[in-house]
Design an enzyme around this catalytic site. Structure first.
Site, PDB file in Angstrom:
ATOM      1  N   SER A   6      -8.272  -2.156  -2.519  1.00  0.00           N
ATOM      2  CA  SER A   6      -8.982  -0.955  -2.595  1.00  0.00           C
ATOM      3  C   SER A   6     -10.272  -0.934  -3.240  1.00  0.00           C
ATOM      4  O   SER A   6     -11.187  -0.384  -2.955  1.00  0.00           O
ATOM      5  CB  SER A   6      -7.960   0.191  -2.617  1.00  0.00           C
ATOM      6  OG  SER A   6      -7.233   0.158  -1.432  1.00  0.00           O
TER       7      SER A   6
ATOM      8  N   TYR B 192      -3.163  -0.308   8.188  1.00  0.00           N
ATOM      9  CA  TYR B 192      -4.219  -1.152   8.607  1.00  0.00           C
ATOM     10  C   TYR B 192      -4.360  -0.940  10.308  1.00  0.00           C
ATOM     11  O   TYR B 192      -3.294  -0.429  10.700  1.00  0.00           O
ATOM     12  CB  TYR B 192      -4.098  -2.584   8.203  1.00  0.00           C
ATOM     13  CG  TYR B 192      -4.282  -2.733   6.803  1.00  0.00           C
ATOM     14  CD1 TYR B 192      -5.664  -3.121   6.238  1.00  0.00           C
ATOM     15  CD2 TYR B 192      -2.955  -3.083   6.185  1.00  0.00           C
ATOM     16  CE1 TYR B 192      -5.496  -3.224   5.075  1.00  0.00           C
ATOM     17  CE2 TYR B 192      -3.101  -3.370   4.616  1.00  0.00           C
ATOM     18  CZ  TYR B 192      -4.420  -3.454   4.276  1.00  0.00           C
ATOM     19  OH  TYR B 192      -4.399  -3.937   3.132  1.00  0.00           O
TER      20      TYR B 192
ATOM     21  N   ARG C 143       0.825  -1.224  -0.045  1.00  0.00           N
ATOM     22  CA  ARG C 143      -0.013  -0.058  -0.048  1.00  0.00           C
ATOM     23  C   ARG C 143       0.953   1.164   0.068  1.00  0.00           C
ATOM     24  O   ARG C 143       0.940   1.860   1.173  1.00  0.00           O
ATOM     25  CB  ARG C 143      -0.802  -0.185   1.097  1.00  0.00           C
ATOM     26  CG  ARG C 143      -1.934  -1.114   1.245  1.00  0.00           C
ATOM     27  CD  ARG C 143      -3.152  -0.808   2.280  1.00  0.00           C
ATOM     28  NE  ARG C 143      -4.128  -0.701   1.566  1.00  0.00           N
ATOM     29  CZ  ARG C 143      -5.376  -0.276   2.471  1.00  0.00           C
ATOM     30  NH1 ARG C 143      -5.158   0.004   3.653  1.00  0.00           N
ATOM     31  NH2 ARG C 143      -6.601  -0.210   1.929  1.00  0.00           N
TER      32      ARG C 143
ATOM     33  N   GLN D  32      -1.107   2.260  -6.016  1.00  0.00           N
ATOM     34  CA  GLN D  32      -2.405   2.584  -5.681  1.00  0.00           C
ATOM     35  C   GLN D  32      -3.100   2.235  -7.025  1.00  0.00           C
ATOM     36  O   GLN D  32      -4.367   1.693  -6.736  1.00  0.00           O
ATOM     37  CB  GLN D  32      -2.802   4.117  -5.517  1.00  0.00           C
ATOM     38  CG  GLN D  32      -2.583   4.281  -3.854  1.00  0.00           C
ATOM     39  CD  GLN D  32      -3.091   5.876  -3.629  1.00  0.00           C
ATOM     40  OE1 GLN D  32      -3.381   6.832  -4.468  1.00  0.00           O
ATOM     41  NE2 GLN D  32      -3.206   6.383  -2.289  1.00  0.00           N
TER      42      GLN D  32
ATOM     43  N   ASP E 140      -3.962  -1.231  -6.796  1.00  0.00           N
ATOM     44  CA  ASP E 140      -4.541  -1.919  -5.513  1.00  0.00           C
ATOM     45  C   ASP E 140      -5.972  -2.240  -5.401  1.00  0.00           C
ATOM     46  O   ASP E 140      -6.898  -1.624  -5.503  1.00  0.00           O
ATOM     47  CB  ASP E 140      -4.279  -0.865  -4.435  1.00  0.00           C
ATOM     48  CG  ASP E 140      -4.718  -1.243  -2.924  1.00  0.00           C
ATOM     49  OD1 ASP E 140      -4.931  -2.298  -2.890  1.00  0.00           O
ATOM     50  OD2 ASP E 140      -4.574  -0.489  -2.174  1.00  0.00           O
TER      51      ASP E 140
END
Lengths: 523, 477
Positions: A133, A231, A122, A127, A130
């Site tokens: 997500s 997280y 992450r 991104q 990802d």
């Protein structure tokens, strides 16, 4: 090289890892695309659309695995799919290597390279690939839709001729990607949204989405979310108690509760206990996005919708992204495409598995016959920006003192300048003749006026200012005009030339200024 | 007509010129102000022609008319993107005229000095004025006309080179002859020596040597200054042309010349100051050319440049409520202002809040961007200065950077080691998303990397600005 996407064989899985749009992009990278017949059907992408996009459609999965050098799919491979893998083939899919150790070993034995989309680190650069997500985003949105579907009232408050409707109250527990997406969807439907997260640094994000952050009155050394890769970390028992007490306080008011709390590598924490469900009003809805990992709610049954004794609906679907297959396939296929872009630095259709690249290294589970999971921690650690050291606000006294100091300094400077300037002029006056000083006064005063006037000229008119000063500096024509009549032929020639050039300048300068100024118009 | 009338006319002209410059404080009053300037100039010329000392008025009128005709043609035809060149070219004319007028004064002075007392008394006009001077006054006169010629000559070659650079006829990179600023210093020293020489002898030779030295200084000084520093150079030359006029005014004993020269000179000086301030550099460092060295290793840039395409940008703009456009020299080069204006019109018709952010040194001339946008019929009330708009970026959905680089470089604030550290910049990276229209991946004028391009919320739209915008217009209607 060829990229192939088989039909997902997991029951109820509607997504597909390649869309016609992503296939076009992959072909731009130099790859050929292959897809299994009917692979996109459940996500509403027909074989014809794929063919139109230049994708080869093959009849069976076996044929596809044989043809493809890279296999891109959604779900982790089933045993039968593992068997089809061949030496040197690259598999890109969700894999969950931590939970699926046997699967990983089986794939490794086959000599396949596995890139796990769920292991993409992450970091900002990654991104775009990802997939967790992008799927969580869909799940959050869909959770609100499912809740609305099972909720008997409006989300938004209304005052109608038929009476007043209060807005629905929504509590979102866990403000990760899914939680934030749920907050966004619920607020835009008009609900009053509260959100809770153990990471205090997300309060700002929650508030930016239009929800109210539920603060706990609790003092504890919070671990920074950035240390755990963005997280949440498990919380202490005291903290948990305080948190549950807060939820109990909120439960009677909340019409919809959406729980998204997950801790990496553990079962989902139980946060919405049976007694809280009992406190809720009949007709309320709980959507548990953590159902796959045991659920945040005591009563959750994975993949099912259940009713509590007091008529609260508890939804534990685990296939929310798959329920929006067209959308989730589009996003997932784009994630895959970005992964391929990074794997194909030269855009020549040749896959380069660069284990030095942080992102690729992090996502790789097996490579060249070796199990490479778990990856070393990513070098670029920053995810949430470290809280900046706050600049100390100067106090009122300090500000006043600073102001006074600045004023004094300015006065000093001005007086010094005036003294020096005045001194120089006086000195000049001692030696220079009176006729010179007369002109000199005019000069100094003009410079002074010039400075005063020009400071007020607006920035946008600086070009016209230059043009106009240009025109009036042709006042030098006066000198030439005064001289042209007296003296020799050479003088006349030079003066005439000067008059001529100044003439160009006067007219050119003024006219171009006028032209420019005429263009400035108010809206 | 006697001398009194001329002086009165000069007073009126001077007041009109001051009002003309003062009127430029606002767009509306500026339209009136330019007429004040024209009337003032007309009056001054008229009064001088009919006043004492001038002759050959028919020739003068014919020459003014001929020059005026050329000026008119140029003013009508010039493209707004060519304004910097035009202004530079005009400065060179003023400079040259100042040199000529200075020479004439020298010739006349020597002629008058050679006469005996009787003939001197009979003289009138300019020569008559000279005839009355004696002793110290003559020395001062020599200093004044020497200065006038010196500044005029520097202005002349400097402006010619600036014109060449701005018009793309001379290489725009900073170039120096071997020896660098020592050559300039040498030429300046020679000029000072010539000044003493000239004051003592009054001969033509020192004057000629000084003129050559000054011409060289003008040439070499401006050759050593690169493209993006041109706003400072042009306003500096503007200032010089004013000081030259003032110096000539002293030697001719003409107050109007002194007043106007001083006005123009201070105007140019202020503009130069504003431009330097906007680049956070001292005037000296701009004139000496080039950027200062870094004081330490530059901050490492994380991330990568992410390209985007026209359709994505169109979709982003559709969704945006507030848009800020930051134009730079690249927009002028690509002649994209009409397309930008059309884009703005369409977006505004959709009810979006579209504004422009102008950095003081955007373009090659102070206020260059404003004129280009005005030409393309962008209303001036949506064109804002840096200070007016910098605080609004966090509430902006999309910031579009068209052909500007250093003026939007976050390194100026974030990296204390950057050569442009401390320069005020437009904080466009605070907008929700930034689109950069740019020809390629290269660096800007200062030659330093721009971390803006690597930011997460930045997307690069590669290609010629005009072509990109025209494509974009097809997707937005």
């Amino acid at each position: 090289m060829r990229i192939g996407t088989p039909k997902e064989i997991f029951p109820g899985e509607n997504r597909v890892a390649m869309t016609p749009a992503s296939a076009l992009q992959l072909q731009k990278l130099g790859y050929e695309c292959v897809i299994e017949k009917g692979a996109g059907a459940a996500a509403r992408f027909s074989d014809q659309e794929y063919k139109d996009a230049g994708v080869k459609v093959v009849a069976t999965a076996a044929a596809l695995y044989k043809e493809a050098d890279v296999v891109a799919k959604v779900r982790p491979p089933e045993d039968v799919e593992i068997k089809r893998l061949k030496e040197g083939q690259t598999l890109i899919s969700f894999f969950y290597p931590a939970q699926n150790t046997e699967l990983m070993e089986a794939a490794n034995k086959k000599g396949a390279h596995v890139i796990a989309m769920d292991m993409v680190p992450r970091i900002s650069r990654a991104q775009k690939m990802d997939a967790l997500s992008s799927m969580a985003n869909i799940a959050g949105y869909r959770a609100v839709m499912e809740a609305g579907n099972n909720f008997g009232r409006f989300f938004t408050g209304q005052i109608t001729a038929a009476g007043k409707v209060p807005p629905a109250k929504v509590l979102v527990v866990g403000a990760g990607v899914a939680g934030l997406a749920a907050i966004g969807a619920a607020t835009s439907l008009g609900a009053v949204v509260y959100a809770f997260d153990v990471r205090p640094e997300v309060a700002e994000q929650i508030e930016s989405m239009g929800a109210e952050f539920v603060y706990l009155d609790f003092e504890e050394e919070q671990t920074d979310g950035a240390e755990t890769g963005g997280y949440a970390a498990p919380s202490s028992p005291e903290f948990r108690e305080k948190q549950l007490a807060k939820f109990r306080e909120l439960a009677p008011e909340m019409d919809i509760v959406i729980t998204t709390a997950l801790i990496p590598g553990r079962d989902a924490p139980k946060l919405w206990l049976a007694d809280m469900v009992e406190l809720q009003k009949p007709g309320s809805v709980v959507v548990d996005l953590a159902a796959e990992r045991g659920g945040n709610c005591d009563l959750t049954v994975a993949d099912e919708k259940v009713m509590s004794d007091n008529d609260v609906t508890i939804i534990g679907y685990t296939d929310l992204p798959s329920r929006m297959a067209a959308q989730s396939s589009t996003l997932y296929a784009t994630n895959i495409r970005h992964m391929m872009t990074d794997l194909t630095p030269k855009k020549d259709g040749k896959l380069k598995h660069d284990m030095k690249d942080d992102v690729i290294r992090g996502a790789t589970a097996t490579h060249k016959g070796k199990i490479t999971f778990p990856p070393p921690p990513p070098k670029v650690a920053a995810i949430a920006a470290q809280p900046k050291e706050t600049v100390k606000e100067p106090t009122r006294e300090e500000l006043i003192a600073a102001e006074k100091e600045a004023f004094k300094k300015e006065t000093r400077n001005q007086v010094t300048l005036l003294a020096i300037g005045g001194g120089l002029i006086l000195l000049a006056g001692l030696y220079a003749p009176a006729s010179f000083m007369q002109h000199f006064i005019v000069f100094v005063l003009s410079v002074f006026i010039g400075f005063q006037v020009i400071w007020n000229v607006s920035h946008s008119l600086h070009t016209p200012l230059m043009a106009v000063t240009n025109a009036i500096s042709s006042i030098i024509i006066l000198g030439a005009l005064m001289q042209i009549g007296s003296g020799s032929f050479l003088v006349i020639i030079l003066a005439a030339l000067s008059v001529f050039m100044a003439g160009i300048n006067i007219f050119g300068g003024f006219l171009v200024t006028r032209r420019m100024l005429a263009m400035f118009q108010k809206s | 007509m006697d001398f009194g009338f001329t002086t009165a006319a000069y007073v009126v002209s001077a007041v009109l010129f001051i009002l003309s410059l003062g009127g430029l404080s606002g767009q509306e009053s500026a339209k009136r102000a330019v007429w004040y300037g024209i009337v003032g100039m007309g009056l001054a010329v008229f009064a001088t022609i009919i006043g004492p000392g001038s002759g050959l008025w028919l020739l003068s009128v014919v020459l003014i008319a001929a020059g005026g005709y050329i000026g008119y043609q140029v003013a009508q035809k010039v493209q707004m993107t060519e304004m910097p060149q035009l202004v530079a070219a005009m400065h060179s004319l003023v400079g040259l005229a100042a040199v000529f007028v200075g020479f004439i004064a020298h010739i006349e002075l020597n002629r008058v000095m050679g006469m005996d007392a009787e003939t001197r008394k009979a003289l009138d006009g300019f020569a008559g004025l000279l005839a009355k001077k004696e002793g110290v006054e003559i020395s001062i006169l020599r200093v004044e006309l020497f200065l006038g010629i010196f500044i005029g000559a520097v202005t002349f070659t400097g402006s010619v080179i600036a014109y060449g650079k701005l018009a793309g006829k001379v290489n725009t990179t900073a170039e120096k002859l071997p020896g660098g600023h020592m050559l300039n210093a040498g030429a300046a020293a020679i000029s000072v020596l010539c000044l003493f020489w000239y004051c003592n002898t009054g001969g033509f030779l020192p004057l000629a040597i000084m003129t050559l030295a000054a011409l060289f200084i003008g040439y070499h000084l401006i050759m050593g200054i690169g493209g993006a520093d041109m706003p400072v150079v042009v306003s500096m030359l503007n200032s010089y042309s004013g000081w030259a006029a003032a110096a000539i005014g002293f030697s001719l004993g003409n107050d109007l010349l002194i007043v106007v020269g001083a006005l123009v000179g201070s105007s140019g000086a202020i503009l130069s100051y504003i431009m330097c301030k906007a680049m956070n550099r001292s005037f000296i460092s701009v004139i000496l050319g080039g950027f200062g060295g870094t004081t330490g290793p530059a901050m490492e840039i994380e991330g990568e440049m992410v390209a985007t395409d026209v359709n994505t940008v169109a979709a982003q703009l559709e969704d945006a409520d507030s848009v800020v456009i930051i134009p730079g020299y690249g927009m002028a080069v690509a002649q994209a202002q009409q397309s930008v204006s059309e884009l703005v019109r369409r977006l505004r018709d959709k009810g979006k809040n579209v504004r422009f952010a102008i950095h003081p040194v955007a373009g090659r001339l102070p206020g260059h961007m404003n004129v280009l946008l005005a030409e393309a019929k962008v209303p001036y009330d949506i064109v804002l200065e840096m200070d007016e708009i910098n605080d609004d970026f966090p509430e902006t959905d999309v910031a579009i950077v068209i052909g500007s680089n250093d003026i939007v470089n976050p390194a100026a604030q974030e990296d204390p080691n950057s050569p442009i550290a401390g320069m005020p910049v437009l904080e466009c990276w605070k907008a929700k998303s930034v689109i950069v229209s740019k020809r390629g991946q290269g660096t800007g004028y200062s030659g330093i990397e721009n971390p803006l391009f690597f930011k997460e919320n930045t997307r690069m739209l590669y290609g010629d600005a005009k072509a990109s915008l025209d494509q974009l217009l097809q997707s937005i209607n």
